[in-house]
Design an enzyme around this catalytic site. Structure first.
Site, PDB file in Angstrom:
ATOM      1  N   ASN A  12       0.865  -1.176   0.000  1.00 36.71           N
ATOM      2  CA  ASN A  12       0.000   0.000   0.000  1.00 36.71           C
ATOM      3  C   ASN A  12       0.908   1.234   0.000  1.00 36.71           C
ATOM      4  OD1 ASN A  12      -1.819   2.031   0.511  1.00 36.71           O
ATOM      5  ND2 ASN A  12      -2.380   1.325   2.574  1.00 36.71           N
ATOM      6  N   LYS A  14       0.126   4.208  -0.351  1.00 37.06           N
ATOM      7  CA  LYS A  14      -0.554   5.383   0.218  1.00 37.06           C
ATOM      8  C   LYS A  14      -0.325   6.608  -0.683  1.00 37.06           C
ATOM      9  CE  LYS A  14      -0.222   3.235   4.707  1.00 37.06           C
ATOM     10  NZ  LYS A  14      -0.155   3.353   6.154  1.00 37.06           N
ATOM     11  N   HIS A 100      -9.615   1.138   4.768  1.00 37.48           N
ATOM     12  CA  HIS A 100      -8.353   1.337   5.489  1.00 37.48           C
ATOM     13  C   HIS A 100      -8.592   2.321   6.636  1.00 37.48           C
ATOM     14  CE1 HIS A 100      -4.269   2.549   6.416  1.00 37.48           C
ATOM     15  NE2 HIS A 100      -3.872   1.442   5.831  1.00 37.48           N
ATOM     16  N   GLU A 102      -6.953   4.707   7.665  1.00 42.97           N
ATOM     17  CA  GLU A 102      -6.704   6.118   7.334  1.00 42.97           C
ATOM     18  C   GLU A 102      -7.894   6.731   6.620  1.00 42.97           C
ATOM     19  OE1 GLU A 102      -2.901   5.456   5.462  1.00 42.97           O
ATOM     20  OE2 GLU A 102      -2.061   4.964   7.426  1.00 42.97           O
ATOM     21  N   GLU A 170      -5.450  -4.800  10.638  1.00 45.55           N
ATOM     22  CA  GLU A 170      -4.427  -3.773  10.826  1.00 45.55           C
ATOM     23  C   GLU A 170      -4.713  -2.985  12.107  1.00 45.55           C
ATOM     24  OE1 GLU A 170      -2.398  -2.643   6.871  1.00 45.55           O
ATOM     25  OE2 GLU A 170      -4.112  -1.350   7.138  1.00 45.55           O
ATOM     26  N   GLY A 176       2.619   2.280  10.806  1.00 44.10           N
ATOM     27  CA  GLY A 176       3.642   3.325  10.681  1.00 44.10           C
ATOM     28  C   GLY A 176       4.377   3.640  11.970  1.00 44.10           C
ATOM     29  N   SER A 216       3.329  -2.113  10.420  1.00 41.01           N
ATOM     30  CA  SER A 216       4.764  -2.211  10.697  1.00 41.01           C
ATOM     31  C   SER A 216       5.361  -3.578  10.352  1.00 41.01           C
ATOM     32  CB  SER A 216       5.064  -1.833  12.156  1.00 41.01           C
ATOM     33  OG  SER A 216       4.742  -0.473  12.388  1.00 41.01           O
TER      34      SER A 216
END
Ligand code: PGA
Length: 254
Positions: A12, A14, A100, A102, A170, A176, A216
């Site tokens: 991904n 992003k 996702h 985000e 996730e 991250g 991660s």
């Protein structure tokens, strides 16, 4: 028991990359894939929308797969700035990420919307990668299983089978950050997701549906995470931006 779920390693990207570096990364991975006689995994690249066409050209004939990071729940029409699942398929995409964390956070997307997007993706012939995961506060409050199960129940389209969707677990706090749950914690949540899938769909779907871990994933922790019984691959953010690291993660599959 032999695991019949071919591992999927998804990158991904992003909102990262311009034409030049996106193309260079895709070409690098395409060469590695072509050089791998029998890789034993599927590798998927999910670039930002602006890089999909260039990536498609760079990976043509390599066996690498292409996916979008989001799609609209409608097939077309007056939705400025959005992209439909059919448009992604038209570019050669086989997958699209939906829900996702985000997007859930930045755009207020909830389970109903995620389910509508996953439904649209499947209708367009794409495989929907449906994301779920708890925040750190939810984990600290002991609510991980409740939160993730509720997201899976709310986001999986009725009647979807294991060839039409992938679930990505996730934990939001692991994305991250360089932090991950322990391997035992990851396996527990994945087994819980599979049991939830059996309830909301059926046993065959639960057994055939791939469940990816994301958050991660790096070359040095990939082997342990990807070897877990109910982990069928990874959804990789930061480490997918360096071709060598991303390939090392896939190569960690034993
Ligand atoms: P990360 O992101 O690998 O950078 O933690 C994973 C993701 O958000 O899909």
């Amino acid at each position: 028991m032999v695991n019949s779920r071919t591992p999927l390693i998804a990158g991904n990207w992003k909102m990262n990359g311009l034409l030049g570096d996106g193309r260079a990364r895709a070409e690098d991975l395409a060469k590695r894939m072509q050089g791998a006689a029998n890789p034993g995994f599927e590798m998927l690249l999910c670039p930002p929308a602006t890089l999909i066409a260039g990536t498609a050209a760079a990976i043509e004939g390599s066996g690498l797969l292409l996916g979008g990071q989001d799609c609209h729940f409608n097939s077309g029409g007056a939705h400025t700035g959005d992209i439909s699942a059919a448009m992604l398929a038209d570019f050669g995409c086989s997958h699209v990420i939906v829900g996702h964390s985000e997007r859930r956070a930045d755009h207020g997307e909830g389970d109903d919307l995620v389910r509508a997007k996953a439904t649209a993706a499947i209708e367009a012939g794409l495989i929907a990668i449906i994301c779920a995961g708890e925040t750190e506060a939810q984990r600290d409050a002991g609510k991980t299983n409740d939160v993730v199960a509720a997201q899976v129940r709310g986001s999986v389209p009725d009647g979807a089978d294991g060839s039409q969707m992938v679930i990505a677990y996730e934990p939001v706090w692991a994305i991250g950050t360089g932090r991950t749950p322990t391997e035992a914690e990851v396996q527990d949540v994945h087994a819980m997701i599979r049991a939830t899938l059996a309830e909301v769909t059926n046993d065959a779907t639960a057994q055939s549906c791939r469940i990816l871990y994301g958050g991660s994933v790096k070359p040095d922790n990939a082997a342990g995470l990807l070897a877990l019984a109910d982990v069928d691959g990874g959804l990789v953010g930061g480490a997918s931006l360096a071709a060598a690291d991303f390939w090392a993660i896939a190569a960690a599959i034993g």
